[in-house]
Scaffold this motif. Structure first.
Motif, PDB file in Angstrom:
ATOM      1  N   TYR A   1      53.910  22.475  45.039  1.00 22.51           N
ATOM      2  CA  TYR A   1      54.392  24.426  44.553  1.00 22.51           C
ATOM      3  C   TYR A   1      53.102  23.655  43.265  1.00 22.51           C
ATOM      4  O   TYR A   1      52.105  24.578  42.875  1.00 22.51           O
ATOM      5  CB  TYR A   1      54.818  24.288  43.189  1.00 22.51           C
ATOM      6  N   LEU A   2      52.327  22.277  42.194  1.00 25.63           N
ATOM      7  CA  LEU A   2      51.364  22.008  41.270  1.00 25.63           C
ATOM      8  C   LEU A   2      50.447  21.517  42.156  1.00 25.63           C
ATOM      9  O   LEU A   2      49.589  22.020  41.170  1.00 25.63           O
ATOM     10  CB  LEU A   2      52.531  20.711  40.929  1.00 25.63           C
ATOM     11  N   GLN A   3      50.635  21.439  43.027  1.00 32.41           N
ATOM     12  CA  GLN A   3      49.189  20.540  43.419  1.00 32.41           C
ATOM     13  C   GLN A   3      48.787  22.221  44.257  1.00 32.41           C
ATOM     14  O   GLN A   3      47.277  22.417  43.510  1.00 32.41           O
ATOM     15  CB  GLN A   3      49.501  20.227  45.643  1.00 32.41           C
ATOM     16  N   ARG A   4      49.339  22.991  45.305  1.00 29.29           N
ATOM     17  CA  ARG A   4      48.994  24.580  45.114  1.00 29.29           C
ATOM     18  C   ARG A   4      48.047  25.026  44.224  1.00 29.29           C
ATOM     19  O   ARG A   4      46.875  25.527  43.507  1.00 29.29           O
ATOM     20  CB  ARG A   4      49.645  25.602  46.284  1.00 29.29           C
ATOM     21  N   VAL A   5      48.805  25.632  42.430  1.00 27.28           N
ATOM     22  CA  VAL A   5      48.021  25.759  41.471  1.00 27.28           C
ATOM     23  C   VAL A   5      47.170  24.821  40.797  1.00 27.28           C
ATOM     24  O   VAL A   5      45.794  25.562  40.765  1.00 27.28           O
ATOM     25  CB  VAL A   5      49.249  25.496  40.434  1.00 27.28           C
ATOM     26  N   HIS A   6      46.953  23.664  40.980  1.00 26.91           N
ATOM     27  CA  HIS A   6      45.872  23.291  40.912  1.00 26.91           C
ATOM     28  C   HIS A   6      44.332  23.222  41.436  1.00 26.91           C
ATOM     29  O   HIS A   6      43.836  23.463  41.319  1.00 26.91           O
ATOM     30  CB  HIS A   6      45.887  21.376  40.794  1.00 26.91           C
ATOM     31  N   ASN A   7      44.817  23.642  43.067  1.00 30.69           N
ATOM     32  CA  ASN A   7      43.968  23.374  43.987  1.00 30.69           C
ATOM     33  C   ASN A   7      43.334  25.099  44.293  1.00 30.69           C
ATOM     34  O   ASN A   7      41.598  25.322  43.779  1.00 30.69           O
ATOM     35  CB  ASN A   7      44.321  23.920  45.502  1.00 30.69           C
ATOM     36  N   GLU A   8      43.870  25.651  43.353  1.00 29.95           N
ATOM     37  CA  GLU A   8      43.610  27.393  42.881  1.00 29.95           C
ATOM     38  C   GLU A   8      42.847  27.296  42.056  1.00 29.95           C
ATOM     39  O   GLU A   8      41.134  28.002  41.559  1.00 29.95           O
ATOM     40  CB  GLU A   8      44.667  28.096  42.751  1.00 29.95           C
ATOM     41  N   LYS A   9      42.985  26.362  40.466  1.00 30.52           N
ATOM     42  CA  LYS A   9      42.285  26.694  39.246  1.00 30.52           C
ATOM     43  C   LYS A   9      40.960  26.314  39.719  1.00 30.52           C
ATOM     44  O   LYS A   9      39.441  26.038  39.225  1.00 30.52           O
ATOM     45  CB  LYS A   9      43.288  25.865  38.312  1.00 30.52           C
ATOM     46  N   SER A  10      40.911  24.614  41.081  1.00 34.29           N
ATOM     47  CA  SER A  10      39.907  24.320  41.260  1.00 34.29           C
ATOM     48  C   SER A  10      38.728  24.871  41.436  1.00 34.29           C
ATOM     49  O   SER A  10      37.733  24.695  41.593  1.00 34.29           O
ATOM     50  CB  SER A  10      40.061  22.986  41.621  1.00 34.29           C
ATOM     51  N   LEU A  11      39.207  25.578  42.382  1.00 34.62           N
ATOM     52  CA  LEU A  11      38.012  26.156  43.118  1.00 34.62           C
ATOM     53  C   LEU A  11      37.791  27.754  42.646  1.00 34.62           C
ATOM     54  O   LEU A  11      36.958  28.615  43.723  1.00 34.62           O
ATOM     55  CB  LEU A  11      38.901  26.696  44.477  1.00 34.62           C
ATOM     56  N   LYS A  12      37.775  28.268  41.299  1.00 29.38           N
ATOM     57  CA  LYS A  12      38.238  29.258  41.146  1.00 29.38           C
ATOM     58  C   LYS A  12      36.291  29.309  41.017  1.00 29.38           C
ATOM     59  O   LYS A  12      35.518  28.315  39.811  1.00 29.38           O
ATOM     60  CB  LYS A  12      38.560  29.367  39.588  1.00 29.38           C
ATOM     61  N   PRO A  13      35.563  30.810  40.797  1.00 31.78           N
ATOM     62  CA  PRO A  13      33.998  31.041  40.634  1.00 31.78           C
ATOM     63  C   PRO A  13      34.215  31.362  38.866  1.00 31.78           C
ATOM     64  O   PRO A  13      35.096  31.889  39.060  1.00 31.78           O
ATOM     65  CB  PRO A  13      34.315  31.979  41.354  1.00 31.78           C
ATOM     66  N   LEU A  14      33.255  31.286  38.777  1.00 38.04           N
ATOM     67  CA  LEU A  14      32.814  31.086  37.259  1.00 38.04           C
ATOM     68  C   LEU A  14      31.790  32.120  37.275  1.00 38.04           C
ATOM     69  O   LEU A  14      30.532  31.659  37.200  1.00 38.04           O
ATOM     70  CB  LEU A  14      32.672  29.887  36.019  1.00 38.04           C
ATOM     71  N   ALA A  15      32.174  33.602  37.153  1.00 37.37           N
ATOM     72  CA  ALA A  15      30.678  34.038  37.245  1.00 37.37           C
ATOM     73  C   ALA A  15      30.093  34.137  36.348  1.00 37.37           C
ATOM     74  O   ALA A  15      30.458  34.581  35.117  1.00 37.37           O
ATOM     75  CB  ALA A  15      31.235  35.407  37.813  1.00 37.37           C
ATOM     76  N   GLN A  16      28.210  35.008  36.308  1.00 39.36           N
ATOM     77  CA  GLN A  16      27.912  35.052  34.414  1.00 39.36           C
ATOM     78  C   GLN A  16      26.681  36.436  35.150  1.00 39.36           C
ATOM     79  O   GLN A  16      26.015  35.511  36.529  1.00 39.36           O
ATOM     80  CB  GLN A  16      27.525  33.682  34.167  1.00 39.36           C
ATOM     81  N   ILE A  17      26.338  37.192  34.556  1.00 43.63           N
ATOM     82  CA  ILE A  17      25.701  37.738  34.948  1.00 43.63           C
ATOM     83  C   ILE A  17      23.976  37.776  33.949  1.00 43.63           C
ATOM     84  O   ILE A  17      24.290  37.509  32.724  1.00 43.63           O
ATOM     85  CB  ILE A  17      25.809  39.637  34.153  1.00 43.63           C
ATOM     86  N   ASP A  18      23.496  36.971  34.704  1.00 44.16           N
ATOM     87  CA  ASP A  18      21.828  37.257  33.638  1.00 44.16           C
ATOM     88  C   ASP A  18      21.030  37.769  34.099  1.00 44.16           C
ATOM     89  O   ASP A  18      20.847  38.536  35.088  1.00 44.16           O
ATOM     90  CB  ASP A  18      21.708  35.367  34.588  1.00 44.16           C
ATOM     91  N   LEU A  19      19.905  37.906  32.673  1.00 46.58           N
ATOM     92  CA  LEU A  19      18.931  38.883  31.966  1.00 46.58           C
ATOM     93  C   LEU A  19      18.165  37.954  32.550  1.00 46.58           C
ATOM     94  O   LEU A  19      17.283  37.747  31.112  1.00 46.58           O
ATOM     95  CB  LEU A  19      18.879  39.780  31.708  1.00 46.58           C
ATOM     96  N   PRO A  20      16.970  37.327  33.339  1.00 49.82           N
ATOM     97  CA  PRO A  20      16.289  36.692  32.813  1.00 49.82           C
ATOM     98  C   PRO A  20      14.747  37.649  32.139  1.00 49.82           C
ATOM     99  O   PRO A  20      14.528  38.721  32.894  1.00 49.82           O
ATOM    100  CB  PRO A  20      15.353  36.085  34.098  1.00 49.82           C
TER     101      PRO A  20
END
Length: 160
Positions: A18-37
């Motif tokens: 269970y701990l390994q699965r939770v760690h894997n989910e957190k490790s493979l999370k996308p971190l999205a950002q909207i940029d406006l150059p």
């Protein structure tokens, strides 16, 4: 006694799984950002993925003057051939890999185009808000939102 130790070892194994699965989910999370150059002769809207997992975009929602649109073309009074744009719908999902970006809108002004054309495009963009509905590879839904007021920071208010 051996049975109790075996059961405890089995429970510890399941807890570690269970701990390994939770760690894997957190490790493979996308971190999205909207940029406006907005620099030089370029105006753009990018969706960047700064996470370690892919960003699966399900929907883009553009809001202007209280109305919602699926594509940025419907929000702008610009020639669609003058800028690059994309759409996302149920049949056409977009995936942004880690440390990559998706171009939602981009235009580059030529030397002969003046400040008035750039300011007109900035004014068109400044009233828009973008909401990105996306998920990770584990189908956890997420949403980010950003208004495009950044494009209006240099514009003078002509209403006075």
């Amino acid at each position: 006694m051996a049975i109790i130790i075996s059961i405890l070892a089995l429970l510890a194994t399941f807890y570690q799984l269970y701990l390994q699965r939770v760690h894997n989910e957190k490790s493979l999370k996308p971190l999205a950002q909207i940029d406006l150059p907005d620099h030089g002769k370029q105006l753009a809207v990018y969706i960047r993925n700064h996470g370690l997992g892919p960003l699966i975009i399900d929907q883009l929602v553009f809001t202007k003057e209280g109305k919602q649109y699926k594509v940025i073309n419907d929000c702008l009074n610009l020639d669609p051939r003058s800028y690059m744009h994309i759409s996302v719908n149920k049949t056409m999902k977009r995936i942004v890999l880690p440390n990559a970006h998706l171009v939602v809108f981009e235009t580059n002004f030529d030397e002969h185009e003046g400040v008035a054309e750039r300011d007109y495009a900035r004014r068109q963009l400044a009233g828009i808000t973008l909401q990105v509905v996306f998920r990770d590879i584990y189908d956890n839904p997420m949403t980010i939102e950003r208004d495009f007021e950044w494009f209006g920071r240099y514009l003078l208010d002509n209403s006075h």
